[in-house]
Write an enzyme that holds these catalytic residues in place. Structure first.
Site, PDB file in Angstrom:
ATOM      1  N   SER A  17       0.868  -0.993  -0.082  1.00 51.70           N
ATOM      2  CA  SER A  17       0.236   0.034  -0.030  1.00 51.70           C
ATOM      3  C   SER A  17       0.907   1.322   0.054  1.00 51.70           C
ATOM      4  O   SER A  17       1.652   1.450  -1.082  1.00 51.70           O
ATOM      5  CB  SER A  17      -0.733  -0.151   1.263  1.00 51.70           C
ATOM      6  OG  SER A  17      -1.652   1.064   1.223  1.00 51.70           O
ATOM      7  N   ASP A  20      10.786   5.533  -9.384  1.00 49.57           N
ATOM      8  CA  ASP A  20      10.668   6.197 -10.699  1.00 49.57           C
ATOM      9  C   ASP A  20      11.115   7.391 -10.870  1.00 49.57           C
ATOM     10  O   ASP A  20      11.612   7.818 -12.175  1.00 49.57           O
ATOM     11  CB  ASP A  20       8.953   6.616 -10.823  1.00 49.57           C
ATOM     12  CG  ASP A  20       8.157   5.300 -11.070  1.00 49.57           C
ATOM     13  OD1 ASP A  20       8.909   4.274 -11.193  1.00 49.57           O
ATOM     14  OD2 ASP A  20       6.876   5.565 -11.171  1.00 49.57           O
ATOM     15  N   LYS A  39      -0.284  -4.201  -3.609  1.00 45.94           N
ATOM     16  CA  LYS A  39      -1.648  -3.426  -3.323  1.00 45.94           C
ATOM     17  C   LYS A  39      -1.760  -2.176  -4.201  1.00 45.94           C
ATOM     18  O   LYS A  39      -1.265  -1.366  -3.685  1.00 45.94           O
ATOM     19  CB  LYS A  39      -1.905  -3.449  -1.832  1.00 45.94           C
ATOM     20  CG  LYS A  39      -3.129  -2.847  -1.494  1.00 45.94           C
ATOM     21  CD  LYS A  39      -3.458  -2.787  -0.026  1.00 45.94           C
ATOM     22  CE  LYS A  39      -4.914  -2.050   0.374  1.00 45.94           C
ATOM     23  NZ  LYS A  39      -4.893  -0.690   0.019  1.00 45.94           N
TER      24      LYS A  39
END
Length: 524
Positions: free
Chosen positions: A287, A298, A312
Site C-alpha cells: 500500500s 520512478d 496492493k
C-alpha cells in the site's frame, strides 16, 4: 433545423431518463433487500438478530468484490483505526504476560503511568479492586480494563520486586501516542537507518524528527527500512515522499470509475533532499509503502533493495454507517509517477486465493531466486531520469534482489519462539537482573560490545523446550538455534533497558539486506 437549443434539450432529456432509470434500479434492489430482511425476521423458523443478518449481508456483498473492500463493526472499527490515528486513551505502559500476570516492560516517557511512578518490572495485579493476576484473564480483557476515557482514573494495585506490600497508584488516563518509527540509529559513522511500521497521521513528523536526530550524530546517507510495513494513509505517504523528492514533482495519482484523477505532488520538504538513499522492502511491504518506494524508484531518487513488494494498488475510502460501523470500499487505483499500477492480479470473490499469494511465491522459489520472477513486456515502464526499466502489475520489483534466507531462522528456534519460551525467559531474567544490568552498563555501546548471554540461560531455554517436546532436527539445527537465541535474547534485554532502536541495532548486525544497503551507500 436541429438547433443548439434543441440539442441541449435532448441531452438534458436523455440525462434525466438515465438518472430516473438508475434511481428506479436502485429502488428496486433496495426494496428487494429490505423485503428479504423482513421475511427472515418475520417467518424464519428460529429467532434471528436483524443486525447480524444485515452485517452478514454487507460482508457477503463485499466478499464478491475485490480483496481489500471490507466491513468492520463499531468495536472493530475503533481498534483498526487506532494505529493510523496515532494515539489512544490509556495509562501508557508497554507490558507483557508472564504466565498469568501483567509485567510492565516500559512506561511511556512523560505518560500517565510514568508520572505517578510506575516502573519497568512492576506487576499490575488489580484494576479498580478487580484482580487481573492469577485469574486467567485474556490479554484483550486486561487491555480493555487498563484503557478508558481520557481523564478517568485507573486504580492500580502493583507488586514491586523487593517490596513486600502491594503498592497502589491512581493513574489519570490520557492520550497515549502510537509511534510509527520503530528504530532510528547510526549503522556507521555517516549512515543512519530508520525503520517505521506504517504510514499514519504522525508518521511524517516522527520521521522528520528522527532524521534531524541522526543528522546531529553525523548522518549523511540514509537507509529507510520499509520491510513488513503494511502501509496506511495515502496522504501520509505523499507527505513522507515530499521530504525526499523535489517540490512540484508527481508522487502518485489515483483514478477510479467514478472518482476523477487526483494528483499528489511533492511539497518540497527539507529533511532529506540531498544525500544517498536506500529503501528496503520485502513481500509484506504494501500500500502506502509501495507508493513511497515506487515514487523513489520512478524518480531515480534512491536505490530499492529487497524482494518484490506485496502488490496492493487499490485505494479504499471509508464510509461510516449509523452505528459507527464502517465499510472500506475500493473506489480507485493508484499509479506511480511513470503510470504504473502495481496491483497484483486477483479474481473477485477469491480472497483466500489472493491471501495465499505470498506463500505461493515462497513455494515457487520467487523469494529465494530472482530468476523465478517474470514480468510481461506489456508492463514495462521507464524511470523518469535515468531511463531504467521498471515493471508494473504486481508490486515494486527492487533494483537489487536480496533472497529470503530460509536457513536464517532454524527449525528448533521457530518452535521455541512459537511457544513463548524466549519471551517468558526474558521477562523472568529482567525481573531479577534489571537493576544490576542498568548499573553495570551505562551506555548501549558498552553493552553491545561486551555483554554475553549467560550459558545457564541458554541451558534453561533448552530444558524448557525439551519439556514441551521440542527437539533439534540435528546438531546443526541446535547450534544455529542457540546462536539465534543468544542474539534475540540480547536484543530483548537491550530493548528493555533502552528502546526499540537498540533492539534492531543488534538484530540487524549481520542482516544481509542491511549489509547490502551499507555497501551501496559506501560505494562498494
Amino acid at each position: 433545423m436541429f438547433t443548439m437549443k434543441r440539442l441541449c434539450f435532448l441531452i438534458l432529456a436523455i440525462s434525466t431518463i438515465v438518472q430516473v432509470q438508475a434511481q428506479n434500479a436502485f429502488d428496486k434492489d433496495f426494496r428487494k433487500l429490505a423485503l428479504s430482511l423482513a421475511y427472515i425476521q418475520s417467518y424464519y423458523v428460529d429467532k434471528v438478530s436483524g443486525n447480524k443478518v444485515v452485517e452478514d449481508a454487507i460482508m457477503g456483498m463485499l466478499e464478491k468484490l475485490d480483496p481489500h473492500s471490507s466491513y468492520t463493526n463499531a468495536q472493530e472499527t475503533q481498534k483498526v483505526n487506532e494505529p493510523l490515528l496515532g494515539s489512544f486513551d490509556g495509562i501508557g505502559v508497554q507490558f507483557n504476560m508472564l504466565e498469568d500476570t501483567v509485567v510492565v516492560i516500559q512506561a511511556v516517557p512523560k505518560g500517565p503511568s510514568a508520572r505517578v511512578g510506575i516502573l519497568p518490572g512492576d506487576r499490575i495485579i488489580s484494576v479498580a479492586d478487580t484482580a487481573i493476576a492469577g485469574v486467567k484473564m485474556s490479554k484483550e480483557e486486561i487491555m480493555r480494563r487498563l484503557r478508558g476515557p481520557r481523564g478517568s482514573i485507573a486504580h492500580l494495585g502493583v507488586r514491586r520486586e523487593g517490596i513486600g506490600e502491594t503498592l497502589y497508584f491512581d493513574v489519570c488516563r490520557g492520550k497515549i501516542p502510537i509511534n510509527s518509527v520503530d528504530a532510528a540509529y547510526m549503522v556507521t559513522d555517516d549512515i543512519g537507518l530508520i525503520r517505521f511500521n506504517n504510514f499514519a497521521q504522525n508518521t511524517h513528523d516522527e520521521l522528520v524528527a528522527a532524521i534531524e536526530t541522526l543528522r546531529e550524530q553525523g548522518m549523511r546517507n540514509l537507509i529507510l527500512d520499509l520491510t513488513q510495513n503494511g502501509g496506511g494513509y495515502l496522504q501520509a505517504a505523499a507527505e513522507v515522499c515530499s521530504e525526499f523528492i523535489p517540490k512540484g514533482e508527481l508522487i502518485v495519482y489515483t483514478q477510479g470509475r467514478v472518482i476523477p484523477r487526483q494528483d499528489y505532488f511533492s511539497t518540497g520538504g527539507k529533511a532529506f533532499q540531498k544525500g544517498k538513499l536506500v529503501v528496503m522492502i520485502d513481500e509484506l511491504s504494501a500500500s502506502a509503502a509501495e507508493i513511497f518506494a515506487g515514487a523513489i524508484q520512478d524518480h531515480d531518487r534512491g536505490t530499492i533493495i529487497g524482494r518484490r513488494s506485496f502488490g496492493k494498488g487499490l485505494v479504499q475510502r471509508p464510509y461510516f454507517l449509523p452505528d459507527n460501523s464502517m465499510i472500506r470500499l475500493t473506489v480507485a487505483k493508484y499509479y506511480t509517477p511513470t503510470g504504473r499500477c502495481i496491483q497484483k492480479p486477483y479474481v473477485k470473490g477469491k480472497k483466500q486465493e489472493y491471501n495465499m499469494d505470498v506463500i505461493n511465491r515462497l513455494n515457487n522459489g520467487e523469494l529465494t531466486n530472482a530468476d523465478s520472477i517474470h514480468f510481461p513486456d506489456s508492463l514495462r515502464y521507464t524511470t523518469l531520469r535515468k531511463q531504467r526499466t521498471v515493471y508494473g502489475g504486481g508490486g515494486i520489483m527492487p533494483d537489487y534482489f536480496i533472497p529470503l534466507d530460509t536457513l536464517l531462522v532454524p527449525r528448533m528456534f521457530r518452535q521455541i519462539s512459537a511457544k513463548n519460551i524466549l519471551i517468558n525467559t526474558n521477562l523472568r531474567f529482567m525481573d531479577k537482573h534489571r537493576h544490576e544490568l542498568e548499573q553495570q552498563y551505562r551506555s548501549f555501546a558498552e553493552f553491545r560490545k561486551n555483554y554475553q548471554i549467560p550459558d545457564d540461560i541458554i541451558e534453561s531455554i533448552f530444558a524448557e523446550a525439551e519439556k514441551k517436546n521440542i527437539k533439534a532436527a540435528n546438531e546443526k539445527d541446535r547450534k544455529d538455534s542457540e546462536a539465534r537465541i543468544r542474539m534475540i535474547m540480547k536484543a530483548l534485554i537491550a530493548r528493555d533497558i533502552w528502546d526499540m532502536s537498540e533492539y534492531f541495532a543488534i538484530v540487524y548486525e549481520n542482516d544481509e539486506m542491511v549489509r547490502k544497503a551499507v555497501d551501496i551507500l559506501s560505494g562498494k
